[in-house]
Every structure is written in C-alpha cells, then in structure tokens.
Design a protein around this motif. Structure first.
Motif, PDB file in Angstrom:
ATOM      1  N   SER A   8       2.968  -1.995   3.799  1.00  0.00           N
ATOM      2  CA  SER A   8       3.172  -1.027   3.365  1.00  0.00           C
ATOM      3  C   SER A   8       2.012  -0.346   3.768  1.00  0.00           C
ATOM      4  CB  SER A   8       3.010  -0.978   1.888  1.00  0.00           C
ATOM      5  OG  SER A   8       2.071  -1.804   1.276  1.00  0.00           O
ATOM      6  N   SER A   9       2.092   1.777   3.470  1.00  0.00           N
ATOM      7  CA  SER A   9       1.198   2.258   2.943  1.00  0.00           C
ATOM      8  C   SER A   9      -0.014   1.449   2.355  1.00  0.00           C
ATOM      9  CB  SER A   9       0.912   3.227   3.169  1.00  0.00           C
ATOM     10  OG  SER A   9       2.553   4.336   3.888  1.00  0.00           O
ATOM     11  N   GLN A  10       0.290   0.802   1.008  1.00  0.00           N
ATOM     12  CA  GLN A  10      -0.733   0.703   0.218  1.00  0.00           C
ATOM     13  C   GLN A  10      -1.754  -0.503   0.622  1.00  0.00           C
ATOM     14  OE1 GLN A  10       0.396   0.172  -3.348  1.00  0.00           O
ATOM     15  NE2 GLN A  10      -1.665  -0.640  -4.288  1.00  0.00           N
ATOM     16  N   GLN A  11      -1.293  -1.421   1.489  1.00  0.00           N
ATOM     17  CA  GLN A  11      -2.378  -2.754   1.516  1.00  0.00           C
ATOM     18  C   GLN A  11      -2.640  -1.805   3.149  1.00  0.00           C
ATOM     19  OE1 GLN A  11       1.784  -4.593   2.729  1.00  0.00           O
ATOM     20  NE2 GLN A  11       0.792  -6.194   1.720  1.00  0.00           N
ATOM     21  N   ILE A  12      -1.999  -0.573   3.602  1.00  0.00           N
ATOM     22  CA  ILE A  12      -3.399  -0.209   5.176  1.00  0.00           C
ATOM     23  C   ILE A  12      -4.176  -0.174   4.609  1.00  0.00           C
ATOM     24  CG2 ILE A  12      -2.981   1.622   7.097  1.00  0.00           C
ATOM     25  CD1 ILE A  12       0.089   0.888   7.479  1.00  0.00           C
TER      26      ILE A  12
END
Length: 264
Positions: free
Chosen positions: A228-232
């Motif tokens: 996800s964008s958050q993980q990235i």
C-alpha cells in the motif's frame, strides 16, 4: 537484448590494472560497516550521483576497491539508463563490465533475484537531476519523491542498504547555467526526455581528492506482493532516517565539519 540479461561479462576486463590506477588517482576507498547475510539479496541505494558516478564505477562496476573481498560470495550488478546502450563501443564496454544492466527495473531485479540468493543490485537514485547539482562542499540529494526502489524492495522482499560517498561531488567543478538560459533549458529537456543530461565541466581532468564510500546497515524488508501507499511511505521514511544517521556518523571522519545533508 543482452543488456537485459546482465551483459556478456568479462572478469578479465573488470580486473584490468587500469582500474586500480583509476582508483588510486583520487584515491577511492570502499568501507563496510556491517556484514551481509549470504542467504539474502540486497538493493544498494548509492548517493550522491555526482557528475559522472566515478565512485560507483570504481566500487561496484570494476574490482578496483575490493568489493568481492569485502563482501565475499556476493554478485553485484549496477542498474543504468537505457541510453548507455545506444552507442557502439560505449555499449560494448558496459556489456563487458557486466555490472551494468538496463533500467527496466522490475524485469531486471526480479530476474536477478530469481537466480539465487547472494545477489546485490546497486542503483544511483539521484540520476541526472542530481548531477546538475553536484558541486564541491555540498551533499544535495534527490530522494523525497523517488519511491520506486522502495516498492521494488517490498515486492521482492529485498533488504535496502544506504550507501553514501564523501568526496564524489569534489571530483569535478562544473559550470552551473542560470535557470533562464538556453543551455540550462536544453539540459532540462534532455533530463525530461531521456532521464540524462549534459553537465559542462570546467576541466575534463578530475580533481585528485579522497573519495570514501561507506556501505551502511541493511534494512530488513518483509515481502509484500501489493504494498500500500502507507507501507511504501513508512519504509521510505525509515530509509531516509537511516541515511541521515549514516551521514551524521561519518561526515566528520570523511567529509567536512560544515557539510550538510540536503534531501530534496
């Protein structure tokens, strides 16, 4: 398509004595701060680009600074731009060095990491944009909006390793053109069109200045097929924090006391 498959490498060519003269000229030095697990794969993120990535050539493309002795059992390749394989002779030199592979990121890195463990891919993320800002006594990096390498690390489960070079920007003095000048617009056009640009050097003979490359502590990365964008963003922020720590731990030893790390 050989440039997509790791070149036609020549160990003889990569260990020619000329590369040792090249490294001794500055001189170049490669330092390891942590051991790498031979059962894992690693993505070396190299900073800064400098004008002509001289330290990357000496450390990771050739064997002039002893990479294979420091990191025994590891195979390393360096990712570069497509345009570097367009010119005859220039192309063949890169292919003989083997360590340069074409900038088709997913294809190259997935292929490399599917071979086995003990693989290292080195990537200079600052690219041409950073080369235009390569000036002595500066450490200006372009990293805030460059997150593709983080996504690749997550989707392949590859550990990230910050690599920081002190002295790379001192090798050359270049002419910096005003932003409104025609030549600067031409440099920007090349950069936007080909991800490549044309610095103008004050002298083509590089300065003799110690160039010290420090390989930092690996950041373990769990494999996530669809991050996800958050993980990235979380991993990207963690990487920047580790890079800053590496800079602060080594700037007084190998850089200048007043040297500041600027991340754009």
């Amino acid at each position: 398509d050989i440039c997509n498959r790791g070149g036609r490498g020549s160990q003889w060519f990569r260990t020619l004595c000329v590369w040792h003269y090249f490294a001794d000229y500055f001189p170049l030095k490669l330092l390891k701060t942590h051991d790498l697990d031979p059962g894992n794969n690693y993505l070396f993120i190299v900073h800064p680009h400098g004008v002509l990535i001289m330290s990357c050539i000496g450390n990771f493309v050739t064997q002039s600074t002893g990479f294979l002795n420091l990191f025994k059992g590891f195979n390393i390749r360096v990712v570069t731009l497509d345009i570097n394989f367009w010119l005859p002779i220039h192309r063949d030199i890169f292919l003989f060095l083997e360590k340069f592979i074409k900038l088709l990121m997913y294809y190259c890195i997935y292929r490399t990491y599917s071979e086995s463990s003990n693989q290292v891919v080195a990537l200079v993320v600052g690219g041409g944009r950073e080369s235009l800002d390569a000036k002595p006594n500066t450490m200006n990096l372009y990293l805030k909006n460059r997150k593709g390498f983080v996504k690749i690390a997550l989707t392949t489960g590859t550990s990230l390793v910050p690599v920081l070079t002190f002295g790379e920007n001192e090798i050359y003095d270049q002419i910096v053109f005003p932003s409104e000048s025609r030549f600067r617009r031409f440099q920007e056009w090349l950069l936007n069109r080909y991800y490549y640009t044309l610095p103008v050097l004050k002298s083509y003979l590089p300065n003799r200045h110690p160039v010290i490359t420090v390989v930092g502590k690996p950041i373990s990365v769990a494999k996530v097929e669809n991050p996800s964008s958050q993980q990235i963003n979380e991993l990207h922020n963690k990487y920047i924090d580790n890079l800053r720590q590496l800079f602060n731990e080594n700037k007084d030893k190998y850089g200048l006391n007043e040297l500041k790390l600027i991340i754009n």
